[in-house]
Each structure stands twice: as structure tokens, then as C-alpha cells.
Scaffold this motif. Structure first.
Motif, short mmCIF file in Angstrom:
data_model
loop_
_atom_site.label_atom_id
_atom_site.label_comp_id
_atom_site.label_asym_id
_atom_site.label_seq_id
_atom_site.Cartn_x
_atom_site.Cartn_y
_atom_site.Cartn_z
N CYS A 31 0.83 -1.20 0.00
CA CYS A 31 0.00 0.00 0.00
C CYS A 31 0.87 1.26 0.00
O CYS A 31 0.63 2.20 -0.77
CB CYS A 31 -0.94 -0.01 1.20
N LEU A 32 1.89 1.29 0.84
CA LEU A 32 2.76 2.46 0.91
C LEU A 32 3.50 2.68 -0.41
O LEU A 32 3.59 3.81 -0.89
CB LEU A 32 3.75 2.32 2.06
N ARG A 33 4.02 1.61 -1.01
CA ARG A 33 4.71 1.75 -2.30
C ARG A 33 3.77 2.30 -3.36
O ARG A 33 4.14 3.17 -4.15
CB ARG A 33 5.28 0.42 -2.74
N PHE A 34 2.55 1.76 -3.40
CA PHE A 34 1.58 2.21 -4.39
C PHE A 34 1.23 3.67 -4.19
O PHE A 34 1.23 4.46 -5.14
CB PHE A 34 0.31 1.34 -4.31
N GLU A 35 0.93 4.05 -2.97
CA GLU A 35 0.52 5.43 -2.69
C GLU A 35 1.67 6.42 -2.88
O GLU A 35 1.45 7.56 -3.27
CB GLU A 35 -0.05 5.55 -1.28
N MET A 36 2.89 5.99 -2.62
CA MET A 36 4.02 6.90 -2.77
C MET A 36 4.44 7.05 -4.23
O MET A 36 5.04 8.06 -4.60
CB MET A 36 5.20 6.44 -1.92
N SER A 49 5.97 14.85 2.64
CA SER A 49 4.55 15.02 2.30
C SER A 49 3.98 13.75 1.69
O SER A 49 2.85 13.36 1.98
CB SER A 49 4.36 16.18 1.33
N ARG A 50 4.76 13.11 0.83
CA ARG A 50 4.29 11.86 0.21
C ARG A 50 4.14 10.77 1.25
O ARG A 50 3.20 9.98 1.19
CB ARG A 50 5.25 11.41 -0.89
N VAL A 51 5.05 10.73 2.23
CA VAL A 51 4.97 9.73 3.29
C VAL A 51 3.71 9.95 4.11
O VAL A 51 2.96 9.01 4.39
CB VAL A 51 6.22 9.75 4.19
N HIS A 52 3.44 11.20 4.50
CA HIS A 52 2.25 11.50 5.30
C HIS A 52 0.98 11.15 4.53
O HIS A 52 0.04 10.59 5.10
CB HIS A 52 2.23 12.96 5.73
N THR A 53 0.94 11.50 3.26
CA THR A 53 -0.23 11.18 2.44
C THR A 53 -0.42 9.68 2.32
O THR A 53 -1.54 9.17 2.44
CB THR A 53 -0.08 11.81 1.04
N ALA A 54 0.67 8.96 2.08
CA ALA A 54 0.59 7.50 1.94
C ALA A 54 0.14 6.86 3.25
O ALA A 54 -0.68 5.94 3.23
CB ALA A 54 1.94 6.94 1.51
N LEU A 55 0.65 7.34 4.37
CA LEU A 55 0.23 6.78 5.67
C LEU A 55 -1.24 7.06 5.94
O LEU A 55 -1.94 6.21 6.51
CB LEU A 55 1.10 7.33 6.79
#
Length: 103
Positions: A31-36, A49-55
Motif C-alpha cells: 500500500c505504501l509503495r503504491f501510494e508513494m 509530504s508523500r509519506v504522510h499522504t501515503a500513511l
């Protein structure tokens, strides 16, 4: 005979629990890889920002892993060591200089 059966049952259930726990870690990492990876506009965003959005988007997978691993680390906002390891595995590319990204 009863003790042998109990031992066999304990071995089978512990390996099933370990496999299920590894599956939870794999789901969160996917999920994290996909969202990032995101859209091209998101790829231009800062890594934090990408990490926060992915989390945020993977919060269900984070919650499942947190419930499965009851340990908590005070210095990391209450994250379990398993969750922290998955996040660092996805985000923490040591040779790229991203090791110390705050999440």
C-alpha cells in the motif's frame, strides 16, 4: 499422546500466526509503495509530504498491523517496531539520503 498433540497444535498455530503477521506487513508495504508512487504531480512533492499522504491513505493497513503487534515505541508517536520497520523499508533508502525522514 495428548502432550504430543498439544505440541503439534501449538506449532501449527504459531506458524500460521507468523504467516498472517508477515502478510499484514506485506500489505502495508504494498500500500505504501503504491501510494508513494502516485501521479506525476505527486512525485514532485517533498518526500515527507508523500509519506504522510501515503500513511493517511494506508491507515487501515497500519491499524491492522498495530493491533497485531502490541509493542509500542514512545519516541515514534506510539508506533510498533513492526510498523516502523515496514515504513523504513519502503521509505528509508539509506544511500539516497532519505534515511531520516520523519513520519
Amino acid at each position: 499422546m495428548l502432550a504430543r498433540s498439544a505440541l503439534l497444535l501449538a506449532l501449527l498455530t504459531s506458524s500460521a500466526h507468523a504467516a498472517a503477521f508477515d502478510d499484514l506487513k506485506g500489505y502495508l508495504a504494498s500500500c505504501l509503495r503504491f501510494e508513494m508512487s502516485g501521479t506525476p504531480a505527486q512525485r514532485g512533492m517533498p518526500l515527507s509530504s508523500r509519506v504522510h499522504t501515503a500513511l493517511d491513505r494506508c491507515s487501515d493497513d497500519v491499524a491492522r498491523l498495530e493491533r497485531a503487534d502490541g509493542r509500542r515505541l514512545r519516541g515514534d508517536g506510539g508506533l510498533s517496531p513492526s510498523t516502523k520497520a515496514v515504513i523504513q523499508g519502503v521509505v528509508g533508502r539509506g544511500d539516497s539520503g532519505f534515511r531520516d525522514v520523519r513520519y
